[in-house]
Write a protein that holds these residues in place. Structure first.
Motif, mmCIF file in Angstrom:
data_model
loop_
_atom_site.group_PDB
_atom_site.id
_atom_site.type_symbol
_atom_site.label_atom_id
_atom_site.label_comp_id
_atom_site.label_asym_id
_atom_site.label_seq_id
_atom_site.Cartn_x
_atom_site.Cartn_y
_atom_site.Cartn_z
ATOM 1 N N THR A 2 35.393 89.620 84.268
ATOM 2 C CA THR A 2 34.957 90.366 85.443
ATOM 3 C C THR A 2 33.588 90.991 85.182
ATOM 4 O OG1 THR A 2 37.256 90.858 86.001
ATOM 5 C CG2 THR A 2 35.559 92.261 87.007
ATOM 6 N N GLY A 142 37.243 87.615 86.759
ATOM 7 C CA GLY A 142 36.181 86.620 86.800
ATOM 8 C C GLY A 142 35.213 86.801 87.947
ATOM 9 N N ASP A 186 36.711 91.722 79.562
ATOM 10 C CA ASP A 186 37.777 90.744 79.350
ATOM 11 C C ASP A 186 38.875 91.409 78.522
ATOM 12 O OD1 ASP A 186 37.525 90.203 76.451
ATOM 13 O OD2 ASP A 186 35.648 89.209 76.981
#
Length: 210
Positions: A2, A142, A186
């Motif tokens: 992300t 993501g 992550d």
């Protein structure tokens, strides 16, 4: 992983006058509006899935420039507001230094508690970090989320997310108007900083934002 873009608002007349804004709801000036448009053109290329903003006008109007290009709604979160500066708000930094020299010295030294009902750095960092974390959770893993906020708020909130001590956080220069920080997350590495003070134009260094 992300991606979280933490974006400082555009210029205001109080920025130009070195006047303490804090949580006073000061609008963008003409320069700030153009800065927001210029920055939004670059940020739109990142393909954001969500936009979140402080509820103060200078940040919300900055975010609106990106919303106009992407078609996304702007989600408002008061946790992303600037640091509350109490009786300093509306004064120039020169006036603060002259009339409140002891407090000004504590602020210059980066002390976490200034006094005079001014929000502590710890409270600011926790508040803004909560808002940043909530913004990141609005998008799938993501994806990219853009958060429009304020200079001191951005630095302290980012520092809290990264777990940096105050001494390390003070090595970061102030974010320029309409520049941003890129963070990624992550599950293995947690939050990491990828880029800092990124923007569409070059400005002269500015004093720490207030």
């Amino acid at each position: 992983m992300t991606r979280l873009i933490v974006w400082r608002h555009g210029n205001t007349d109080w920025n130009a006058e070195r006047r303490v804004q804090g949580q006073t709801d000061v609008p963008l000036n003409d320069l700030g509006q153009q800065q927001a448009v210029d920055a939004a053109e670059l940020l739109a290329r990142l393909g954001p899935a969500a936009i979140v903003s402080s509820d103060l006008r200078r940040a919300a109007d900055t975010a609106s420039a990106l919303a106009a290009l992407t078609g996304l709604a702007v989600h408002s979160d008061p946790r992303l507001r600037e640091r509350y500066f109490g009786p300093w708000q509306g004064l120039t930094m020169a006036e603060v230094a002259q009339t409140r020299p002891a407090e000004h010295a504590r602020w210059t030294a980066g002390e976490p508690v200034i006094g005079e009902d001014i929000e502590t750095l710890d409270d600011l960092g926790k508040r803004v970090a909560d808002g940043l974390q909530a913004a990141a959770e609005k998008v799938p893993h993501g994806a990219t989320v853009v958060v429009a906020t304020h200079g001191a708020a951005a630095r302290q909130g980012i520092g809290h997310l990264l777990g940096w001590p105050a001494e390390q956080l003070r090595t970061l220069r102030a974010l320029q108007n309409c520049h941003w920080v890129e963070l990624t997350h992550d599950p293995e590495r947690g939050w990491q900083i990828g880029a800092y003070n990124v923007g569409p134009f070059t400005q002269r260094p500015v004093p720490p934002p207030v």
